[in-house]
Design a protein around this motif. Structure first.
Motif, PDB file in Angstrom:
ATOM      1  N   LYS A 101       0.828  -1.219   0.000  1.00  0.00           N
ATOM      2  CA  LYS A 101       0.000   0.000   0.000  1.00  0.00           C
ATOM      3  C   LYS A 101       0.852   1.254   0.000  1.00  0.00           C
ATOM      4  N   GLY A 129      -1.259   4.242  -0.802  1.00  0.00           N
ATOM      5  CA  GLY A 129      -2.331   5.215  -0.586  1.00  0.00           C
ATOM      6  C   GLY A 129      -3.693   4.568  -0.747  1.00  0.00           C
ATOM      7  N   GLY A 130      -4.685   5.397  -1.033  1.00  0.00           N
ATOM      8  CA  GLY A 130      -6.071   4.954  -1.046  1.00  0.00           C
ATOM      9  C   GLY A 130      -6.388   3.882  -2.080  1.00  0.00           C
ATOM     10  N   ARG A 185      -0.247  11.494   2.858  1.00  0.00           N
ATOM     11  CA  ARG A 185       0.962  11.688   2.079  1.00  0.00           C
ATOM     12  C   ARG A 185       1.281  13.174   2.194  1.00  0.00           C
ATOM     13  N   LYS A 206      -2.187  17.742  -0.931  1.00  0.00           N
ATOM     14  CA  LYS A 206      -2.914  17.645   0.337  1.00  0.00           C
ATOM     15  C   LYS A 206      -3.044  18.980   1.074  1.00  0.00           C
ATOM     16  N   LEU A 216       0.815  12.099  11.103  1.00  0.00           N
ATOM     17  CA  LEU A 216       1.458  10.871  10.632  1.00  0.00           C
ATOM     18  C   LEU A 216       1.509  10.977   9.124  1.00  0.00           C
ATOM     19  N   ARG A 227       6.626   8.244   8.849  1.00  0.00           N
ATOM     20  CA  ARG A 227       6.761   6.890   8.327  1.00  0.00           C
ATOM     21  C   ARG A 227       5.375   6.376   7.971  1.00  0.00           C
ATOM     22  N   PHE A 228       5.307   5.197   7.391  1.00  0.00           N
ATOM     23  CA  PHE A 228       4.019   4.575   7.103  1.00  0.00           C
ATOM     24  C   PHE A 228       3.723   3.632   8.249  1.00  0.00           C
ATOM     25  N   ASP A 229       2.624   3.837   8.962  1.00  0.00           N
ATOM     26  CA  ASP A 229       2.349   3.045  10.157  1.00  0.00           C
ATOM     27  C   ASP A 229       0.842   2.799  10.246  1.00  0.00           C
ATOM     28  N   GLU A 230       0.459   1.597   9.861  1.00  0.00           N
ATOM     29  CA  GLU A 230      -0.965   1.243   9.762  1.00  0.00           C
ATOM     30  C   GLU A 230      -1.675   1.396  11.124  1.00  0.00           C
ATOM     31  N   SER A 264      -2.072   4.925  12.227  1.00  0.00           N
ATOM     32  CA  SER A 264      -3.062   5.656  11.412  1.00  0.00           C
ATOM     33  C   SER A 264      -4.475   5.431  11.972  1.00  0.00           C
ATOM     34  N   GLU A 270      -8.732  16.704  -4.529  1.00  0.00           N
ATOM     35  CA  GLU A 270      -8.853  15.380  -3.901  1.00  0.00           C
ATOM     36  C   GLU A 270      -9.830  14.539  -4.725  1.00  0.00           C
TER      37      GLU A 270
HETATM   38  P1  ADP Z   1      -4.334   9.205  -1.140  1.00  0.00           P
HETATM   39  O1  ADP Z   1      -4.646   7.918  -1.786  1.00  0.00           O
HETATM   40  O2  ADP Z   1      -4.389  10.374  -2.061  1.00  0.00           O
HETATM   41  O3  ADP Z   1      -3.053   9.177  -0.379  1.00  0.00           O
HETATM   42  P2  ADP Z   1      -6.688   8.652   0.542  1.00  0.00           P
HETATM   43  O4  ADP Z   1      -7.328   9.455   1.612  1.00  0.00           O
HETATM   44  O5  ADP Z   1      -7.568   8.127  -0.513  1.00  0.00           O
HETATM   45  O6  ADP Z   1      -5.502   9.525  -0.060  1.00  0.00           O
HETATM   46  O7  ADP Z   1      -6.003   7.361   1.168  1.00  0.00           O
HETATM   47  C1  ADP Z   1      -4.865   7.404   1.955  1.00  0.00           C
HETATM   48  C2  ADP Z   1      -4.705   6.074   2.639  1.00  0.00           C
HETATM   49  O8  ADP Z   1      -3.344   5.924   3.020  1.00  0.00           O
HETATM   50  C3  ADP Z   1      -5.524   5.945   3.882  1.00  0.00           C
HETATM   51  O9  ADP Z   1      -5.852   4.595   4.128  1.00  0.00           O
HETATM   52  C4  ADP Z   1      -4.542   6.459   4.943  1.00  0.00           C
HETATM   53  O10 ADP Z   1      -4.870   6.009   6.227  1.00  0.00           O
HETATM   54  C5  ADP Z   1      -3.257   5.874   4.450  1.00  0.00           C
HETATM   55  N1  ADP Z   1      -2.045   6.582   4.846  1.00  0.00           N
HETATM   56  C6  ADP Z   1      -1.521   7.716   4.332  1.00  0.00           C
HETATM   57  N2  ADP Z   1      -0.359   8.026   4.935  1.00  0.00           N
HETATM   58  C7  ADP Z   1      -0.137   7.060   5.859  1.00  0.00           C
HETATM   59  C8  ADP Z   1       0.905   6.795   6.811  1.00  0.00           C
HETATM   60  N3  ADP Z   1       1.962   7.595   6.927  1.00  0.00           N
HETATM   61  N4  ADP Z   1       0.798   5.697   7.587  1.00  0.00           N
HETATM   62  C9  ADP Z   1      -0.272   4.873   7.477  1.00  0.00           C
HETATM   63  N5  ADP Z   1      -1.274   5.061   6.600  1.00  0.00           N
HETATM   64  C10 ADP Z   1      -1.216   6.139   5.800  1.00  0.00           C
END
Ligand code: ADP
Ligand code: GLC
Length: 476
Positions: free
Chosen positions: A15, A17-18, A304, A309, A331, A358-361, A364, A381
């Motif tokens: 993953k 992003g969305g 991101r 954004k 985050l 960082r990316f941290d599920e 988030s 958006e």
């Molecule tokens: P985009 O796809 O344009 O980045 P969206 O709002 O559609 O925007 O989706 C972003 C997804 O990515 C969401 O599930 C969000 O929680 C996740 N996300 C973005 N940045 C992070 C991060 N640093 N750590 C964890 N999840 C993230």
């Protein structure tokens, strides 16, 4: 119908992003409505590591002169949706991201990596399918599978119809025309009425030109991308195909994003009792080194860190908001300059601002749940999922009226308000909207109404999945 969902990312395997969230949830919703849907995904190391019970179902050469690749079949964890994995380790098994290496540059052979994904998607929709299954509809997502509609159109035998979903028109997959040969595309398609875009081979342009239908992820963005301002050069083509273009608002996975059952949360809650949300807030404040203060409005950002954004607008008005007593948790990762500016802010406001790059599920989910107000001041958006996660978690979002934010959030001034909507892409307008949200939060009662409205709003996939099915039916 037999539907192939071709994608370059899918939660929980890979993953950025969305798109990953949509790729995980929409196929499940289509399946629940009786469709035979299968996903196609590149075999990145993360995908191969996380998928169990993979079975090799075919070996074949995708492009003339190329070594053979394997197609593996497996089931998605949890949902059990069937998935085909394009196993070509020399292209996909690399350390770092799916599109970029560690320093942020694009992999130099991305044209081949995603041309191959596109070609295999087209094969699975043609009489030459390498497996005993042939899709009726190939559903492509963003530029990474954008060449599939072109390959399908060039197929001599009976073949599937195609749908191209634009998740973000900024990402176009534009490459040097020298890739035509290796990608087995005839020179004749390098034309304005083909794959050519300003002298480049454009994967997205190809998808938009050759697909039977074009969808984007919200009705408002479907209109916006037909304008010079937001069309990124594709507005002419989109306007000329206006009758084939539609906007279908994304939904969210209501099981994955449910504050009553979320395994990432330290205390769970639902709309009948929000008290555990406050306990979670105090725990999160402690965990992140913020002052544990139940009263301080905690502003949350998960994003991101990019121009899209609008988080530079937020930086400009933050000092005033923080001086007024707010706290901020961020985050995110992305542009180096924005990361640095947010980190500087955190050192200027110890105990008041927390920035995690960082990316941290898990984090988030916690930020979404335990912030009081979620901020999403996007310049544009396409849809946005986080504002919907915010609503579902009783964390009303502050959003700019653009794209899917305009289509999914109702302003607090309305009886069914779910958040705070502003218009101008300026830090002054953002400041006014966040201040209004904070005032409302301090007034408690009205804020609770907005929280509950958001938590009870239907943001699931079922109605949008039905719209996709109706669309498939018009072409197959
Ligand atoms: P985009 O796809 O344009 O980045 P969206 O709002 O559609 O925007 O989706 C972003 C997804 O990515 C969401 O599930 C969000 O929680 C996740 N996300 C973005 N940045 C992070 C991060 N640093 N750590 C964890 N999840 C993230
Ligand atoms: C893109 C868009 C975002 C959308 C997501 C899923 O990344 O930037 O707005 O929600 O795709 O469609």
């Amino acid at each position: 119908m037999k539907i192939l969902f071709a994608t370059s990312e899918i939660h929980p395997l890979i993953k950025t992003g969305g798109l990953a969230d949509v790729s995980a949830a929409l196929p499940v919703a289509l399946q629940a409505l009786g469709q035979d849907v299968r996903v196609l995904i590149p075999g990145y190391s993360q995908v191969l590591d996380k998928l169990e019970n993979k079975r090799k179902v075919a070996t074949f050469s995708v492009f003339p002169g190329q070594p053979g690749v394997n197609l593996l079949s497996a089931k998605m964890p949890d949902s059990g949706v069937p998935v085909y994995v394009l196993d070509a380790p020399q292209y996909y098994c690399r350390v770092a991201g799916p599109y970029q290496y560690e320093l942020g540059g694009d992999w130099p052979d991305n044209a081949m990596r995603f041309g191959m994904l596109s070609k295999v998607a087209a094969l699975l929709g043609s009489a030459d399918s390498p497996v005993a299954w042939q899709a009726d509809v190939v559903h492509c997502n963003d530029w990474q599978s954008g060449l599939a509609p072109a390959y399908l159109q060039m197929t001599q035998s009976v073949h599937a119809k195609s749908v191209m979903t634009i998740h973000n028109i900024v990402f176009q997959g534009n490459f040097d025309r020298d890739w035509l040969g290796p990608l087995d595309l005839p020179q004749s398609c390098f034309d304005m009425h083909g794959v050519e875009f300003h002298g480049h081979l454009s994967f997205l342009k190809a998808g938009l030109h050759y697909a039977d239908r074009i969808v984007t992820v919200s009705p408002t963005y479907a209109r916006e991308i037909q304008s010079t301002e937001l069309g990124h050069g594709m507005q002419g083509l989109l306007t000329s195909r206006n009758g084939d273009v539609s906007g279908i608002l994304n939904g969210i996975d209501e099981n994955e994003w449910n504050p009553a059952t979320d395994p990432h949360l330290t205390s769970r809650y639902d709309s009948s009792d929000l008290a555990p949300k406050l306990a979670g807030k105090l725990a999160l404040q402690k965990h992140l080194g913020l002052e544990a203060n139940a009263e301080a409005p905690l502003l949350g950002v998960v994003s991101r860190l990019t121009y899209q954004k609008g988080l530079d607008l937020l930086l400009e008005c933050l000092p005033k908001l923080l001086d007024g007593g707010a706290q901020l948790v961020v985050l995110g990762s992305g542009e180096v300059d924005l990361q640095r500016r947010y980190q500087q802010l955190a050192s200027r406001y110890p105990g008041r601002v927390s920035v995690t790059v960082r990316f941290d599920e898990a984090l988030s989910h916690q930020v979404m749940a335990y912030s009081d107000i979620f901020l999403m001041p996007s310049r544009f958006e396409p849809c946005g999922l986080n504002q919907m996660y915010g609503m579902r978690y009783g964390t009303p979002p502050v959003v700019r009226r653009t794209g899917g934010l305009a289509d999914s959030v109702t302003d607090a001034s309305q009886p069914d308000g779910t958040g705070f909507v502003f218009d101008e892409p300026s830090s002054a307008a953002l400041y006014r909207a966040v201040s209004a949200a904070i005032d409302c939060y301090r007034g408690k009662k009205a804020f609770q109404r907005i929280q509950i409205n958001g938590m009870r709003r239907d943001v699931g996939w079922s109605s949008s999945a039905q719209k996709y099915i109706n669309l498939y039916q018009t072409i197959s």
